[in-house]
Every structure is written in structure tokens, then in C-alpha cells.
Design an enzyme around this catalytic site. Structure first.
Site, PDB file in Angstrom:
ATOM      1  N   GLU B  49       0.865  -1.174   0.000  1.00 39.26           N
ATOM      2  CA  GLU B  49       0.000   0.000   0.000  1.00 39.26           C
ATOM      3  C   GLU B  49       0.903   1.225   0.000  1.00 39.26           C
ATOM      4  O   GLU B  49       1.839   1.307   0.805  1.00 39.26           O
ATOM      5  CB  GLU B  49      -0.810  -0.029   1.291  1.00 39.26           C
ATOM      6  N   ASP B  60      -5.505  10.560   9.595  1.00 37.26           N
ATOM      7  CA  ASP B  60      -4.188  10.065   9.981  1.00 37.26           C
ATOM      8  C   ASP B  60      -3.658  10.688  11.256  1.00 37.26           C
ATOM      9  O   ASP B  60      -3.878  11.858  11.540  1.00 37.26           O
ATOM     10  CB  ASP B  60      -3.184  10.306   8.845  1.00 37.26           C
TER      11      ASP B  60
END
Lengths: 404, 273
Positions: B49, B60
Site C-alpha cells: 500500500e 491520519d
């Protein structure tokens, strides 16, 4: 799209879009919650008890209706249109922000939420949120960029006195957009008990709609008050825009009155040509941030760029999605005023009317100063004086080179 | 069959879970990031990824935010990210699936149609766009489908029975189960909760399920590997990339340990039983 609009007041559609703008661009963790807020809000606004409760607090706690004041000396000075101020700076906590906070906290209570979070730029929304949290005894965490904490020290202290926890945000440009990022991160981590009181008519659907609806009290009152004062509708409405909630609150009830023209004033900072500004419509392009598609300040790679304005409340690289749509349909005219023009307007109003405006509406005033002299004397102009300037005296002193 | 489907079929045949790693394209710079990526398959990564940098990554935590900033300072862009994937493919790896993970705005500004076409050309297999829920992904999905890219949907602890069909409708490749309510690299989930959520999701889909968010150690990865089709490790690896020293080597070493833990997890569990 621009030419075939029958009403400007029907948006958003059922999925939260205003034309191309708006929507619900959020992480999956938040999706069920955002849908829950929408369901709860749709139920609340149909519930007469909810409206009754809101009206009660707006009247007895916030101090509504706020006056519509004819600024006679300013009108004489400018020598044109009759200038009226909608005095939302006289609300409890000193700005229009509390109209929205009161609505949202009543909604949060209906939803059984036990913790409140908010983001703030100038601190006015943070203070208003901390205030309603104190009133209803709910714990409150306010995210605020460390740059803003520095330039808005009085509001930081006020929030703490009101019992809120102020969390400094150091990421990115350490201003409003970063505070909003951190508030969203908090919300994702605490979805079960927490309600996020967004401070402007932006974010994922239904926030742009519900914040607008809670601010429409401004325009609804102006309509009644102007009828009483002059026996007719106003001709021109002027308001400043960061996210744009005070402007929408004033404009929205008049959108379908074709005789009423509307002007919204973005912060041009040091000047649009310098790149140091916060004028997303004038200097940005459509993109996706903070849950909605709207005009954003960004580079060619889609990275959000830093906004600049002397006014912390306008220092945001985006704008509410309904404004993006009203811009494209040309129903509202969008202009800008620089830091310097806002400062000059600030000083003028203090001397002529004995009112210190917040630096945010000082931008709107700068446009009034330009526009009113060009209009006939029977032209009725209403400016939303959406915040008081007490919080800004340190910033203004610094800009004028004066040590306090 | 796509690389993603082929890889999960192979994992199933081998009776083991896969390791998925997340690194940010261009972190700490283009060359180092590419060198790290090139060594991942050999270190035991089953699916790669790659993060596409965005200035405002609202899902995040601090580690990946910092990785994004490092990449940004070193000149990372959407274009450079695609260049890096193409260069990775040119160096000979045609089997390991590569999935891009990021936020919608950089894709939107690049142009959704152009982005999908060029991503496919570069050798990308799937897309995870964090802030593009099913309600909004109609503006990307047609182009992903026409270019043979999987749109990987996220399911979370808040994805209840009412919500799940919306998430699964149009999902392909695999389901990415976000194990915790929160942002990347912070708290970790209780394995019992993950297990019961996966059981619930599996009743409605045959797609493989990768589990991520909060998996930091080989032990945690192994625990997830016993119940999921793959375990995703991101922040812990990004932190190593952000540390001083020979980051390529220390990243690969960390990944080797993770891979051993993940690959042997089910055998160990059987032996213990």
C-alpha cells in the site's frame, strides 16, 4: 445551471449537494454519525418543541432580536446609501456565532451526546461553544491553532474561564483549517459520545444546511425590522465571509427577493496579487476538504495552501459550499477587502459611531465605504455587524505599531 | 484475474494470512522511498500500500502526518507517486499488488479519469480513497472500473447492519476493516471485537478482509493474522522511515520480522491448540 434557477432556497438536495458543491466527503468511521446527525436534525426542525426551546434561549439568553441600527453619521459621512447595521455584535458573547451554537447544542442534547468539541479561528466560535457548554453542563474541548492562540489571547482565557479545555494545534499552518483537522480526528476517535459543533456553514452535510438554518434568524429579523423602519425590503445586503455563516444567515431569507442585491466580502489579506490572502472564491478553485466540495486555496497538485488575513476568523482556505454555488449562479456578488482596508474601516467606525467592529465585519465595512457613496440616498443598505472588536484591540494595536 | 485476486487466492491456498505494509510515496525522498518499496516483496510483504501525500490528512495520526510532510518537502506529488510505481514495476515485480491510499482532492485536481488511466498504466491495482465514501465515489468509480482498478472500501466499528450493504455495494478487491474508531497509529483494537466484526462482515461478502489501524508490533500483527485475511502495518513502519540512520535497511528488517509473525501465525495457533 446558472440560468434556470426558480428558487435559490431549496438546497441542498437530499444528498447534501448545492449543485456541484457540498456533499459528504468523510471517512467511513464518521459516515454513520453524519447520517445520524442528519436524521436527528430533520426530526428536530419539524418538532415545534425544539423551535420553542431554541426561541426561548435566543430571546432570554442570547438577547435576540438584535437591533437594526441606522448609522446616521456614517451615512452622512459616506454621502450615499442609507447604511443600517444588523447589530449581531450585541449578542451574548459578542458575535453571531452563538445563534448556531445554541441550535447545535440543543440538537446534541436531543441526540443524547455527552461531550462537545469545536474548532475555532478567532476564538468567537470557541467562546460561544464554551458558553453553551457551561450553560448546559457539558464538557467541552476546543481545538485552536497555536498561531491563533497567540493572536487571540483574550478569547483563549475566556474559553478557559468558561470551563473549556483549549487544545493547541501545531500541525500545518496552525490556524483554523488545522484546528478543523484535529477536531475531525477527535470526532473519529470519540464518535459514540461526542458531538462536533462546527462553527461555520461548511463541513459534511448536514452541517452547511443546519448552520445556515440556525443563522437565518439574522435575515428573518432584518426583513421584519426593515419593514418597520422603512416600510419595504432593503436594496443591498453586505457581509464578510470566511466560512460564510453570518453572510448566509443574512442573505438566505432574501435570496428569492430579486430586488435585493447581495455582496459578500472575502479577506484579501496583503492583496490578492501577493498570494497572501484568504479569498477562496477570488483566488481559489473547486476541490474537496473537510467533508465538502467547495472553492479552496490550493496548488496544482491539490495540496491546500495557507490562507492569510489579519482577521483570524477569515483565515481559512475554503468557504461554505452554498456560497460556492451562489457564486457560480451569480446570485451573490463576491468581492474582497485587504487587511489595510479593514483596519481603516475599523478606525472609522470607532470614531463615527462609537462602535468597535470585529476585524471580520470590518472587511464588510470596507466594502460599504467603497459602495455607499456610489448609491442614491434612498438606497437601503444593510451590513451585518456580526462581531464586536474588543477581542481585536491587541491585533489592531500591533498593526498600528502601538504597544499596549 | 487481477493481481489482488490472484494474491489472495494464493494466500488462501497456502493457508496463511498476508502482510500489507503502508509507506508514503516519496518519504523521506523519492530514491529512498523507491528503494524501500523495491525490497518489500523480498522482505515478505504480500500487498503493497502506497500513500499519496495530502496536506490535510484528517484520518491520519502524527506518524503518517509527519511522513506526508517529509514527502512533501522532498517534492512528492501525484505525478511523482505514479512515476515511482511505474519504476517499481519496471524493475521486474509484476506479481505484488500495489494499492494507492490517499484523499480525494489531489485525485480530483489531477482529474479522476486521467488519474485512473495513468495509475493503471503505472501498474497500480487498487485505490483506497479515505474521504470518498460510497455516497460520493460515483465520480471516481466508473473510471476505476473501466481501467480495471479495484475500489477498496473501508468498513469500521461504526459500520452497523444498516450501513454495511452500502459499503459492500460496488466494493471489489478486498475490504479494508479499520479496527478502531480513530486515526492511524494511535490506539489498538481488542482482538475479540475485531473477530466478531469480521464474522459479521463475512456473512455478507466473500471478499477477503484486511485489517489495519493500530497494528504496531509483530505480536499484534500475528494476532490479527489469525482472524483476518491480511494485516496492515503503516504508522510503525513510517516511524522507522522517519528515524535517523539506514532507513532502508531498518525498514526491511522490521518488515521481515512482521512477515514471519504474520505468515506463521495460523500454524502456531494450530500447534498451540
Amino acid at each position: 445551471m446558472a440560468t434556470s434557477v426558480n428558487s435559490y432556497r431549496t438546497g441542498p438536495d437530499e444528498r447534501g449537494h448545492f449543485g456541484l458543491y457540498g456533499g459528504r466527503y468523510v471517512a467511513e468511521t464518521l459516515m454513520p454519525l453524519v447520517l445520524e446527525v442528519e436524521r436527528a436534525y430533520n426530526a428536530a426542525r419539524k418538532d415545534p418543541n425544539f423551535q420553542r426551546e431554541l426561541d426561548y434561549y435566543l430571546k432570554h439568553y442570547v438577547g435576540r432580536p438584535s437591533p437594526l441600527y441606522f448609522a446616521e453619521r456614517l451615512t452622512q459621512h459616506l454621502g450615499g446609501a442609507k447604511v443600517y447595521f444588523k447589530r449581531d455584535e450585541l449578542n451574548h458573547t459578542g458575535a453571531h456565532k452563538i445563534n448556531n451554537c445554541m441550535g447545535q447544542i440543543l440538537l446534541a442534547r436531543r441526540m443524547g451526546k455527552t461531550r462537545i468539541i469545536a474548532e475555532t479561528g478567532a476564538g468567537q466560535h470557541g467562546v460561544a461553544t464554551a458558553t453553551v457548554c457551561a450553560l448546559f453542563n457539558l464538557p467541552c474541548t476546543v481545538y485552536m491553532g497555536s498561531t491563533d492562540i497567540e493572536r487571540q489571547a483574550p478569547n483563549v482565557f475566556r474559553m478557559k474561564l468558561l470551563g473549556a479545555e483549549v487544545k493547541p494545534v501545531t500541525s500545518g499552518s496552525a490556524t483554523l483549517k488545522d484546528a478543523m483537522n484535529d477536531a475531525l480526528r477527535d470526532w473519529v476517535a470519540n464518535v459514540e459520545n461526542t458531538y462536533y459543533i462546527i462553527g461555520t456553514a461548511a463541513g459534511p452535510h448536514p452541517f452547511p444546511q443546519l448552520v445556515r438554518d440556525f443563522q437565518c434568524v439574522i435575515g428573518d429579523e432584518v426583513r421584519e425590522q426593515m419593514k418597520e423602519a422603512e416600510g419595504r425590503l432593503p436594496d443591498t445586503l453586505v457581509a464578510c465571509i470566511g466560512g460564510g455563516s453570518n453572510a448566509l444567515g443574512l442573505f438566505h431569507p432574501f435570496l428569492d427577493d430579486r430586488s435585493v442585491s447581495m455582496v459578500a466580502v472575502e479577506a484579501a489579506g496583503l492583496g490578492i496579487e501577493t498570494g497572501k490572502h484568504a479569498a477562496s472564491l477570488t483566488g481559489g478553485k473547486p476541490g474537496v476538504l473537510h467533508g465538502n466540495r467547495t472553492y479552496l486555496l490550493q496548488d496544482d497538485d491539490g495540496q491546500i495552501t495557507e490562507a492569510h488575513s489579519i482577521s483570524a476568523g477569515l483565515d481559512y482556505p475554503g468557504i461554505g459550499p452554498e456560497h460556492a454555488w451562489l457564486h457560480d449562479t451569480k446570485r451573490v456578488e463576491y468581492v474582497s477587502a485587504t487587511d489595510q482596508e479593514a483596519l481603516d474601516a475599523f478606525k472609522l467606525l470607532a470614531k463615527l459611531e462609537g462602535i468597535l467592529p470585529a476585524l471580520e465585519p470590518a472587511h464588510a465595512l470596507a466594502e460599504v465605504i467603497k459602495r455607499a457613496p456610489t448609491l442614491p440616498r434612498d438606497h437601503l443598505l444593510v451590513m451585518n455587524l456580526c462581531g464586536r472588536g474588543d477581542k481585536d484591540v491587541f491585533t489592531v494595536a500591533a498593526a498600528l505599531g502601538i504597544k499596549l | 484475474m487481477s493481481r489482488i485476486a490472484t494474491r489472495f487466492t494464493k494466500l488462501k491456498q497456502e493457508g496463511r494470512a498476508g502482510l500489507v505494509t503502508f509507506t508514503m510515496a516519496g518519504d523521506p525522498d523519492y530514491a529512498t522511498s523507491l528503494a524501500i518499496m523495491r525490497g518489500l516483496p523480498k522482505a515478505g510483504v504480500d500487498l503493497i500500500e502506497i500513500g499519496v501525500m495530502f496536506s490535510d490528512p484528517m484520518a491520519d495520526g502524527p506518524a503518517i502526518q509527519a511522513g506526508g510532510l517529509r514527502a512533501h518537502k522532498a517534492g512528492a506529488t501525484v505525478r511523482r507517486t505514479l512515476d515511482m510505481i511505474a519504476e517499481f514495476r519496471r524493475s521486474g515485480d509484476n506479481e505484488t499488488p500495489v494499492v494507492l491510499m490517499g484523499y480525494y482532492n489531489p485525485i480530483y485536481i489531477f482529474g479522476a479519469e486521467k488519474f485512473c488511466a495513468e495509475a493503471k498504466k503505472a501498474g497500480v491495482d487498487g485505490l483506497i480513497v479515505v474521504d470518498l465514501p460510497p455516497e460520493e465515489d460515483h465520480e471516481l468509480r466508473p473510471y476505476a472500473i473501466s481501467n480495471g482498478l479495484d475500489i477498496i472500501r473501508l468498513a469500521t466499528p461504526t459500520t452497523d447492519e444498516a450501513r454495511l450493504p452500502a459499503v459492500l455495494d460496488g466494493a471489489s478487491g478486498f475490504i479494508y476493516y479499520v479496527a478502531v474508531m480513530g486515526i492511524t497509529g494511535t490506539k489498538s483494537a481488542a482482538i475479540e471485537q475485531v473477530q466478531s466484526s469480521l464474522a459479521r462482515i463475512r456473512k455478507s461478502t466473500d471478499l477477503p478482509i484486511a485489517v489495519g489501524f493500530g497494528i504496531k508490533t509483530p505480536d499484534q500483527a500475528a494476532e490479527i493474522a489469525r482472524v483476518a485475511d491480511a494485516a496492515v502495518v503503516g504508522s510503525a513502519l513510517v516511524e522507522i522511515i522517519g528515524s535517523k540512520g539506514d532507513t532502508v535497511r531498518s525498514a526491511h528488517r522490521f518488515v521481515e520480522v512482521l512477515a514471519n509473525a504474520v505468515h506463521s501465525a495460523r500454524k502456531k495457533a494450530k500447534a498451540e491448540a
